[in-house]
Design an enzyme around this catalytic site. Sequence first.
Site, PDB file in Angstrom:
ATOM      1  N   PRO A 133      78.588  -4.760  -8.081  1.00  0.00           N
ATOM      2  CA  PRO A 133      79.555  -5.684  -7.476  1.00  0.00           C
ATOM      3  C   PRO A 133      79.273  -7.181  -7.677  1.00  0.00           C
ATOM      4  CG  PRO A 133      78.104  -4.847  -5.798  1.00  0.00           C
ATOM      5  CD  PRO A 133      77.722  -4.141  -7.068  1.00  0.00           C
ATOM      6  N   CYS A 134      79.443  -7.637  -8.911  1.00  0.00           N
ATOM      7  CA  CYS A 134      79.239  -9.060  -9.191  1.00  0.00           C
ATOM      8  C   CYS A 134      80.293  -9.927  -8.498  1.00  0.00           C
ATOM      9  CB  CYS A 134      79.205  -9.313 -10.693  1.00  0.00           C
ATOM     10  SG  CYS A 134      80.606  -8.621 -11.597  1.00  0.00           S
TER      11      CYS A 134
END
Length: 165
Positions: A133-134
């Site tokens: 989850p950047c």
Amino acid sequence: MNNIFRYTSPLSGIALASDGEALTGLWFDGQKYYPHKLVEESIEAELPIFAQTCKWLDTYFNGKAPDYIPPISMQTTPFRKAVYDILLTIPYGQTMTYGEIARIIAEQQGIERMSAQAVGNAVGHNPISIIIPCHRVVGADGDLTGYAGGLDKKKTLLQLEKYSI
């Protein structure tokens, strides 16, 4: 040879890549660092890993936190792997700053400080968007900064997770 599968999300098309066993890539169509050559040279396939990843994405885009992570495999540097491992610890609906990640990396490596810009570069080159989850990484002041898929998608993903922007 890499295998490819197309997924249609509410935000845009997504390309999934696999080595046959694990997920090796997940990119929004047109995102920065989109691996055009890899996608073009891959074979379209229906594999169990793609079915598992599509189920994860369906759950996610329906506004729920998936309770598993599909098997992933990345060819990357040890530094980037360390950053991606930290990203995987950011809970659904929460965020972390580039500076916080840099401090964790510095502590892990036993060094005084790590560059938040180096962390940002690694985050920007994340080969498995959404699942790693950047989009949950924000600037020091909480502002939405940089996202290879586009800031509009980053904002939408965070809103989907009911994060207050």
